[in-house]
Design a protein around this motif. Structure first.
Motif, PDB file in Angstrom:
ATOM      1  N   GLU A   1       0.689  -1.195  -0.091  1.00  0.00           N
ATOM      2  CA  GLU A   1      -0.071   0.156   0.022  1.00  0.00           C
ATOM      3  C   GLU A   1       0.902   1.164   0.210  1.00  0.00           C
ATOM      4  O   GLU A   1       0.595   2.094  -0.396  1.00  0.00           O
ATOM      5  N   ASP A   2       1.830   1.182   0.727  1.00  0.00           N
ATOM      6  CA  ASP A   2       2.982   2.347   0.783  1.00  0.00           C
ATOM      7  C   ASP A   2       3.396   2.476  -0.754  1.00  0.00           C
ATOM      8  O   ASP A   2       3.423   3.893  -1.040  1.00  0.00           O
ATOM      9  N   GLN A   3       3.779   1.546  -1.272  1.00  0.00           N
ATOM     10  CA  GLN A   3       4.410   1.471  -2.664  1.00  0.00           C
ATOM     11  C   GLN A   3       3.242   2.295  -3.460  1.00  0.00           C
ATOM     12  O   GLN A   3       3.730   3.238  -4.333  1.00  0.00           O
ATOM     13  N   GLN A   4       2.122   1.666  -3.445  1.00  0.00           N
ATOM     14  CA  GLN A   4       1.155   2.165  -4.544  1.00  0.00           C
ATOM     15  C   GLN A   4       0.582   3.676  -4.198  1.00  0.00           C
ATOM     16  O   GLN A   4       0.424   4.322  -5.155  1.00  0.00           O
ATOM     17  N   LEU A   5       0.638   4.221  -2.745  1.00  0.00           N
ATOM     18  CA  LEU A   5       0.424   5.521  -2.577  1.00  0.00           C
ATOM     19  C   LEU A   5       1.672   6.318  -3.229  1.00  0.00           C
ATOM     20  O   LEU A   5       1.396   7.442  -3.797  1.00  0.00           O
ATOM     21  N   GLY A   6       3.045   6.127  -2.946  1.00  0.00           N
ATOM     22  CA  GLY A   6       3.876   6.532  -3.747  1.00  0.00           C
ATOM     23  C   GLY A   6       3.857   6.697  -5.159  1.00  0.00           C
ATOM     24  O   GLY A   6       4.079   7.864  -5.765  1.00  0.00           O
ATOM     25  N   GLY A   7       3.567   5.749  -5.756  1.00  0.00           N
ATOM     26  CA  GLY A   7       3.377   5.688  -7.297  1.00  0.00           C
ATOM     27  C   GLY A   7       2.217   6.647  -7.530  1.00  0.00           C
ATOM     28  O   GLY A   7       2.429   7.328  -8.478  1.00  0.00           O
ATOM     29  N   LEU A   8       0.871   6.866  -6.902  1.00  0.00           N
ATOM     30  CA  LEU A   8       0.044   7.918  -7.074  1.00  0.00           C
ATOM     31  C   LEU A   8       0.452   9.179  -6.981  1.00  0.00           C
ATOM     32  O   LEU A   8       0.183  10.054  -7.977  1.00  0.00           O
TER      33      LEU A   8
END
Length: 291
Positions: free
Chosen positions: A244-251
């Motif tokens: 989730e942290d990685q996906q938030l950073g990508g967004l």
């Protein structure tokens, strides 16, 4: 494995203290850049006359860019970036799409030069006009060259081996930040500088940069695999699973990051479409297309 172990946080212990501060040389560089700019403007002020309003506008841009750079490098965001990928992305975006264009609009070279003692100013002036340096500067500030340098820095540093090495080694981490900030300065100088490209090429560089940075953000946001396991359980201290942290950073890289290039493009369009006002006669004429 050592990097994973050093980033591991025992559940329930909470995040490590996030404090203001940075390495001494980072703080010294920030303070010196600000003091030199202020000293240069103070020396130039009596000579400016009607140009004072323009200089105040540039100083406001520089101050805003300086604050963004300080927030990225010397605020609690910096230690948070070692525990949370999303915080790391906010840090990089502050450097590349907030601080860099604002610093370029602040035109710091003139005030910095005037902020030096007279003997140093002459020596720096001779060095800047030294032919090998002048040729190299012209080469790397050409729009296509600056675009390629910016593109390469962004994609190479996000390769998992290099990115995780930066998490484990403070020296490599410093080089990573420098490799994001200075190519971004070159890119924005090529687009927003006084000798920037014609409207068409400038829009092309902005659009293609938005596309490739957005593509990298989308890869993070849509991936089902954690790219950087060196973060360990760090995201858990902030209530996020590592993926989730990685996906938030990508967004963050994908949406707000891409929007910044759209805003820059619209601002350039307004500047090019606005009529040029003759300060002597008060008449207006169409803008010939140079920024």
């Amino acid at each position: 494995m050592p990097a994973v172990a050093s980033a591991h946080i025992v559940p329930g212990t909470g995040p490590a203290p996030l404090a203001w501060g940075a390495d001494w040389w980072v703080l010294a560089s920030l303070v010196l850049s600000l003091l030199l700019y202020a000293a240069g403007v103070a020396k130039l002020w009596p000579r400016l006359g009607q140009g004072r309003r323009a200089v105040l506008g540039r100083a406001a841009y520089f101050a805003a860019g300086w604050l963004a750079m300080a927030a990225a490098l010397a605020s609690p965001l910096d230690p948070a970036g070692g525990m949370l990928f999303a915080a790391h992305m906010v840090q990089h975006e502050l450097l590349m799409i907030v601080a860099a264009p604002l610093l370029v609009l602040g035109r710091p070279f003139g005030p910095w030069l005037w902020g030096l003692p007279a003997s140093w100013r002459r020596a720096v002036g001779h060095g800047v006009h030294w032919r090998p340096w002048a040729v190299a500067w012209q080469a790397i500030t050409r729009p296509l060259a600056a675009w390629l340098i910016h593109f390469a820095a962004l994609w190479v540093w996000h390769a998992p081996p290099l990115f995780q090495l930066a998490l484990a080694d403070d020296t490599v981490h410093a080089w990573q930040h420098a490799s994001f900030l200075f190519p971004a300065l070159l890119f924005w100088w090529a687009v927003l500088g006084a000798r920037g490209p014609a409207p068409g090429p400038a829009m092309l560089y902005l659009f293609t940069t938005m596309m490739h940075t957005g593509a990298l953000g989308a890869l993070f946001a849509l991936s089902n695999t954690v790219w950087y396991p060196a973060y360990g359980d760090g995201p858990l201290a902030f209530g996020l699973m590592p993926l989730e942290d990685q996906q938030l950073g990508g967004l963050i890289m994908w949406i707000p990051g891409g929007l910044a290039y759209v805003i820059a493009g619209l601002a350039l369009c307004l500047r090019w479409l606005a009529p040029v006002r003759n300060t002597w006669t008060g008449s207006s004429r169409p803008n010939p297309g140079k920024p």
